[in-house]
Design a protein around this motif. Structure first.
Motif, short mmCIF file in Angstrom:
data_model
loop_
_atom_site.label_atom_id
_atom_site.label_comp_id
_atom_site.label_asym_id
_atom_site.label_seq_id
_atom_site.Cartn_x
_atom_site.Cartn_y
_atom_site.Cartn_z
N ASN A 78 0.86 -1.18 0.00
CA ASN A 78 0.00 0.00 0.00
C ASN A 78 0.90 1.23 0.00
OD1 ASN A 78 -2.38 1.37 0.00
ND2 ASN A 78 -2.87 1.03 2.14
N PRO A 79 0.95 2.01 -1.08
CA PRO A 79 1.89 3.15 -1.14
C PRO A 79 1.46 4.28 -0.23
CG PRO A 79 0.47 3.15 -3.07
CD PRO A 79 0.14 1.89 -2.31
N HIS A 80 2.44 4.88 0.46
CA HIS A 80 2.14 5.98 1.37
C HIS A 80 3.04 7.20 1.18
CE1 HIS A 80 -0.72 3.63 3.62
NE2 HIS A 80 0.18 2.75 4.01
N TRP A 81 4.33 6.98 0.87
CA TRP A 81 5.29 8.08 0.90
C TRP A 81 6.18 8.04 -0.34
CZ3 TRP A 81 5.24 4.32 4.89
CH2 TRP A 81 4.48 4.68 6.02
N ALA A 82 6.68 9.20 -0.73
CA ALA A 82 7.62 9.28 -1.84
C ALA A 82 8.58 10.43 -1.62
CB ALA A 82 6.89 9.47 -3.17
N THR A 83 9.81 10.29 -2.13
CA THR A 83 10.75 11.40 -2.22
C THR A 83 11.00 11.68 -3.69
OG1 THR A 83 12.73 9.99 -2.15
CG2 THR A 83 11.85 10.76 -0.04
N LEU A 84 11.34 12.91 -4.00
CA LEU A 84 11.53 13.35 -5.38
C LEU A 84 12.84 14.09 -5.52
CD1 LEU A 84 10.55 14.08 -8.29
CD2 LEU A 84 9.37 16.05 -7.25
N ALA A 85 13.69 13.64 -6.44
CA ALA A 85 14.93 14.34 -6.76
C ALA A 85 14.85 14.80 -8.21
CB ALA A 85 16.14 13.43 -6.55
N LEU A 86 15.10 16.08 -8.44
CA LEU A 86 15.02 16.67 -9.77
C LEU A 86 16.36 17.27 -10.16
CD1 LEU A 86 11.63 18.65 -9.79
CD2 LEU A 86 12.20 16.64 -11.18
N SER A 87 16.83 16.91 -11.34
CA SER A 87 17.94 17.61 -11.96
C SER A 87 17.33 18.46 -13.08
CB SER A 87 18.96 16.62 -12.53
OG SER A 87 19.94 17.28 -13.29
N LEU A 88 17.52 19.78 -12.99
CA LEU A 88 16.86 20.72 -13.91
C LEU A 88 17.89 21.56 -14.65
CD1 LEU A 88 14.20 22.06 -11.37
CD2 LEU A 88 13.74 20.49 -13.27
N PRO A 89 17.74 21.74 -15.96
CA PRO A 89 18.66 22.64 -16.68
C PRO A 89 18.56 24.07 -16.20
CG PRO A 89 17.40 21.25 -18.20
CD PRO A 89 16.77 21.09 -16.85
N LYS A 90 17.35 24.49 -15.79
CA LYS A 90 17.13 25.84 -15.28
C LYS A 90 15.79 25.85 -14.55
CE LYS A 90 14.87 27.37 -19.54
NZ LYS A 90 14.86 28.37 -20.62
N ILE A 91 15.51 26.93 -13.83
CA ILE A 91 14.21 27.07 -13.17
C ILE A 91 13.22 27.60 -14.20
CG2 ILE A 91 12.91 28.26 -11.39
CD1 ILE A 91 15.42 28.36 -9.71
N ASP A 92 12.23 26.77 -14.51
CA ASP A 92 11.18 27.12 -15.48
C ASP A 92 9.86 27.01 -14.73
OD1 ASP A 92 9.16 27.06 -17.41
OD2 ASP A 92 10.42 26.07 -18.89
N ASP A 93 9.29 28.16 -14.34
CA ASP A 93 8.09 28.16 -13.51
C ASP A 93 6.91 27.47 -14.17
OD1 ASP A 93 8.89 29.50 -11.04
OD2 ASP A 93 9.21 31.26 -12.28
N ALA A 94 6.74 27.70 -15.47
CA ALA A 94 5.61 27.07 -16.17
C ALA A 94 5.75 25.56 -16.16
CB ALA A 94 5.52 27.60 -17.60
N TRP A 95 6.98 25.08 -16.41
CA TRP A 95 7.22 23.62 -16.41
C TRP A 95 7.00 23.05 -15.01
CZ3 TRP A 95 9.96 19.83 -14.08
CH2 TRP A 95 10.05 18.60 -14.73
#
Length: 345
Positions: A78-95
């Motif tokens: 039963n899924p409850h928790w997740a962590t997220l790691a992002l590598s981004l070329p730049k900060i793109d607010d719309a994306w």
């Protein structure tokens, strides 16, 4: 507040009702009940390998988490928790807005708290670790298949692979919108994984293709399998390509289905069908576990069918598109005036 922590606060900080302590500290704190086991899995999506550079960020946010939910379903967790790691070329607010909305749509659908992660600069890469709980000893493992067990799959196979073929220009995409949607918005059968506890002897999610993923069960369990080719569930769209190699490849080795393949004793046939009816999930018995090795594909006359496909291989498949060399990216990064990931001195 630095750009890194600002974007975390703006796009990825939400209430975490299933968590003692979530985003914002050095580690999350989880409460796991007595008699329970914690299931943990990590998946990574890389631009150009797993998705096109122009992918809709909202759909990508959904899929990034959904493929991890599929792993929990395959374990009966039963899924409850997740962590997220992002590598981004730049900060793109719309994306970021679209991605985070899609991510949290999926999180809400499956009852998951985002409890932490990391951000840095680089090629667009999404890495998610998901955690769920299972009653102790109740996990659906790959190594539990038994001789003469039935082999089942959920849903239909091949749609997502056919959608990818259309996007790559290998087939005409007219009329294949539903296949493209299956590629971008997988719907992992999480409830089915829970219902199969104590019934299925082994399970796996179909991410790299039926033959490859079923092969993992057979290898770990020490058996072979006979699969009735015509019994493998497919849509009319996939069926229309069966006269071509691409149709068989999509059905047997295309991957991206995120359905479940599982084994179960034949005596549970009626019970499993009732589970499918209750959950409104198509469940199809496609073959038997045998005492041999490997997988035999059989036609309606029980004669072997020759097929050479093996399933998706991350280090053998060509990229979806050519991406800039790392050296070029490094030059672009060093030229930027604002650092996305600031390291204290």
């Amino acid at each position: 507040m630095t750009p890194e922590f600002d974007l975390i606060a703006k796009y990825f900080t939400r209430a975490t009702p299933r968590t003692a302590l979530g985003v914002g500290d050095d580690a999350a704190l989880l409460v796991v009940g007595a008699g329970m086991e914690l299931a943990i899995s990590t998946d990574m999506l890389v631009e150009g390998t797993h998705f096109f550079p122009d992918a809709d960020p909202r759909l990508l946010g959904w899929k990034a988490l959904a493929v991890n939910v599929s792993d929990m379903a395959a374990m009966g967790a039963n899924p409850h928790w997740a962590t997220l790691a992002l590598s981004l070329p730049k900060i793109d607010d719309a994306w970021l807005k679209g991605f985070s909305e899609g991510f949290f749509d999926c999180a809400q659908r499956f009852g998951i708290d985002l409890i932490g992660g990391d951000t840095t600069r680089g090629h667009l890469t999404i890495s998610i670790t998901i955690m769920g709980d299972i009653p102790r000893g109740g996990a659906l493992r790959r190594d539990g298949a038994k001789f003469k067990d039935d082999i089942w799959v959920s849903g239909q196979l091949g749609n997502a692979a056919l959608g990818l073929a259309a996007l790559r220009g290998l087939v005409d995409r007219d009329g294949l919108e539903s296949c493209i949607a299956a590629l971008h918005s997988p719907q992992p059968p999480a409830e089915l994984g829970l219902a199969l506890r104590g019934r299925a002897t082994a399970a796996i999610d179909i991410s790299d293709g039926l033959l490859a993923d079923l092969g993992h069960i057979l290898e770990r369990s020490g058996f072979g399998a006979d699969i009735m080719f015509d019994a493998i569930p497919r849509s009319t769209l996939v069926s229309a390509f069966m006269g071509d190699d691409i149709g068989r490849n999509c059905l047997l080795a295309g991957g991206e289905d995120y359905e479940l393949c599982f084994t179960a004793p034949a005596r549970l046939d009626d019970e499993i069908r009732m589970i499918g009816e209750k959950l409104k999930i198509k469940l199809t018995r496609i073959g038997k576990v045998t005492s041999g090795q490997g997988i035999r594909l059989l036609d309606v006359y029980n004669s072997p069918i020759t097929y050479e496909g093996k399933g998706y291989d991350h280090f053998a498949e060509p990229p979806l598109v050519a991406l800039p060399a790392q050296e070029k990216l490094d030059e672009e990064v060093s030229a930027e005036e604002t650092s996305l990931h600031e390291t204290p001195e």
